[in-house]
Design an enzyme around this catalytic site. Structure first.
Site, mmCIF file in Angstrom:
data_model
loop_
_atom_site.group_PDB
_atom_site.id
_atom_site.type_symbol
_atom_site.label_atom_id
_atom_site.label_comp_id
_atom_site.label_asym_id
_atom_site.label_seq_id
_atom_site.Cartn_x
_atom_site.Cartn_y
_atom_site.Cartn_z
ATOM 1 N N CYS A 1 70.885 58.534 56.664
ATOM 2 C CA CYS A 1 69.665 59.211 56.186
ATOM 3 C C CYS A 1 68.618 59.294 57.289
ATOM 4 O O CYS A 1 67.797 60.212 57.296
ATOM 5 C CB CYS A 1 69.101 58.468 54.982
ATOM 6 S SG CYS A 1 68.811 56.734 55.299
ATOM 7 N N GLU B 1 65.688 56.041 47.173
ATOM 8 C CA GLU B 1 65.770 56.152 48.639
ATOM 9 C C GLU B 1 66.720 57.295 48.932
ATOM 10 O O GLU B 1 67.923 57.158 48.756
ATOM 11 C CB GLU B 1 66.315 54.850 49.242
ATOM 12 C CG GLU B 1 65.464 53.631 48.993
ATOM 13 C CD GLU B 1 64.075 53.768 49.555
ATOM 14 O OE1 GLU B 1 63.907 54.442 50.595
ATOM 15 O OE2 GLU B 1 63.143 53.229 48.947
#
Ligand code: NAD
Length: 492
Positions: A293, A259
């Protein structure tokens, strides 16, 4: 704070310790954890080495089969109890998160609530059927099943920005499906990313040796990717480190889930309410100083509206105080380290040197970086191309829908896209042209759910997802089982 709550993170239990077979000394000595806002000591943790990692992985591998054989209801109950414990101790835990990661109080509160949500969702997933029927096609009249089995020991590596959530979402998924876990939090946030989690599972009654916490740096993460007792690595962090982790896991034939980062576009349609669009863009860009993110990395607005939107954002920026969230009422806290502030200043300077307009901000004071607005940003500028991971609103003008899509898809990343507009069907049709893993219509980019599969395309990951249906998809593998009532003869 009352006496019983104060004992939950009792420092005498974990100061100077790692969590391998319980609280013990690591062979890497101890390390001070300091607050990014003012450098004050937050606590002292034990430091693990590659040797400790090997010990933890061996212990986890020995404990794992009994855990996988434990009734799913029992695994679910432990996960739910850990969620209850985090929530019950929120008043004590939130100030630790504020100090250790420079979070404003609402963000620290989100860490507790979402972490509890991930634990509860994993508890529910634990109850899903492990055995699936498969229709037999080759006429052998055997009963055919797919039995999902745990990988064994999952290594988890997490970053500094949302240390509790991003550690728990992988740990909970791994434990729910019958794996044991060795977890390496970021060395800058090992209390929220490690100590809290160990304490919650201890009190929740997780049997010993199923969860180990090995605070350490790159060398411990690298050792995890090579350890023979670790079957899978779940990594959340930067694409640069992610590709090293992927390479090492590939070399050692381990399953790897990555991720990584994002450069997430929020597209403002020509029929959007500009006030609402500005509010969405501001939250998506500046929450946790942009160190997310999913942060809004590009704000794409029609040529006729871009200047106005930039002004609206600048007005908001002027009203967002930056400070030490442990002491001041502020909207933005510090960046994690001063080097990050310098890096982000250079990105702003590059944009200005190449013709962008700086409306507000752009200069750091130590780790404090104010809400910043750039407009007139174009391809070729670092602000357009890089994941900034800081509080910089990047306004880019587009001429038509095709150009908006083209600009949004220029990034190598592909995590989140957002579209804001009055005509929902049109906004969604445009959004579906974005190369992303999450698409939000009439919402900003920082949106996650414990039941939705999280992850992105391109440089945002390796096609894997985490949470929701991805719990079983990623954290188990199939065993194909055929059963005949009795063995039958073959031609020879
Ligand atoms: P980072 O990649 O520098 O560090 C992440 C973790 O990797 C840390 O625990 C670190 O100690 C460890 N590590 C460093 N070198 C290693 C190595 N060689 N082998 C194994 N582990 C190693 O990331 P960061 O700066 O802490 O976090 C910021 C990045 O994380 C941004 O790119 C951000 O977008 C990304 N991120 C992604 C998600 C997501 O879910 N997609 C969530 C949050 C942050």
């Amino acid at each position: 704070m009352d006496g019983s709550l104060a004992e939950f993170l009792d420092q005498s239990v974990w100061t100077g310790k790692v969590y391998i077979d319980g609280w013990n000394d690591g062979t890497g000595g101890t390390e001070a954890v300091t607050a990014p806002a003012d450098g004050a000591l937050v606590g002292t943790i034990g430091r693990a080495t590659a040797r400790d990692l090997a010990r933890a992985a061996a212990s986890a591998a020995a404990a794992q089969p009994a855990w996988e054989a434990t009734a799913p209801e029992e695994r679910a109950a432990i996960l739910n109890r850990a969620a209850d414990i985090l929530q019950a101790n929120a008043d004590e835990l939130i100030p630790w998160i504020i100090r250790e990661s420079g979070s404003i109080p609402p963000k620290a509160g989100i860490e507790i609530e979402h972490s509890a949500g991930f634990l509860r969702a994993a508890a529910e997933a634990a109850l899903e059927p492990r055995v699936l029927a498969l229709k037999s096609v080759d006429g052998r009249e055997a009963e055919e099943q797919l039995i999902r089995v745990a990988h064994g020991v999952v290594g988890v590596i997490s970053p500094f920005n949302f240390p509790l959530i991003l550690s728990i979402r992988a740990i909970a998924a791994a434990l729910a499906t019958g794996n044991a876990v060795v977890h390496k939090p970021d060395p800058r946030t090992p209390i929220s990313g490690g100590v809290m989690i160990a304490r919650a599972f201890e009190d929740a009654g997780l049997p010993s040796c199923l969860l180990h916490i090995v605070p350490g740096g790159a060398e411990v993460g690298a050792a995890m990717c090579a350890d023979p007792n670790i079957a899978m690595v779940s990594f959340t962090g930067s694409p640069e480190v992610g590709s090293k982790v992927g390479e090492a896991c590939g070399r050692n034939l381990k399953k790897v889930q990555l991720e990584l980062g994002g450069k997430n576009a929020l597209i403002v349609m020509d029929d959007a309410d500009l006030d609402i669009a500005a509010s969405n863009a501001a939250w998506g860009t500046w929450l946790h100083q942009g160190q997310i993110c999913m942060a809004t990395g590009l704000i794409l607005a029609p040529v006729a509206k871009a200047a106005m939107l930039a002004e609206m954002l600048a007005t908001k920026a002027h009203h967002l105080p930056v400070g030490n969230p442990a002491m001041d009422a502020c909207a933005l806290g510090p960046l994690i380290v001063e080097a990050e502030a310098k890096r982000i200043e250079a990105i702003v300077e590059d944009a200005v040197a190449k013709g962008a307009t700086l409306h507000v901000g752009g200069k750091a004071k130590g780790t404090m970086f104010p809400a910043t607005v750039l407009s007139g940003v174009k391809p070729g500028m670092r602000a357009f191309e890089e994941e900034i991971f800081g509080p910089v609103a990047v306004v880019v003008a587009y001429t038509d829908e095709a150009q908006a899509v083209e600009l949004a898809n220029m990034s190598d990343f592909g995590l989140v896209g957002s579209v804001i507009g009055s005509d929902v069907a049109r906004a969604k049709a445009l959004g579906m042209r974005l190369k992303v893993g999450h698409l939000h219509i009439n919402d900003q980019t920082v949106t996650a759910s414990p039941i939705a599969p999280f992850g992105g395309r391109g440089r945002s990951g390796n096609g894997s997802r985490i949470s929701g249906p991805a719990i079983w998809e990623e954290f188990t593998q199939y065993v194909w089982v055929t059963t005949k009532p009795a063995a039958t003869p073959y031609p020879f």
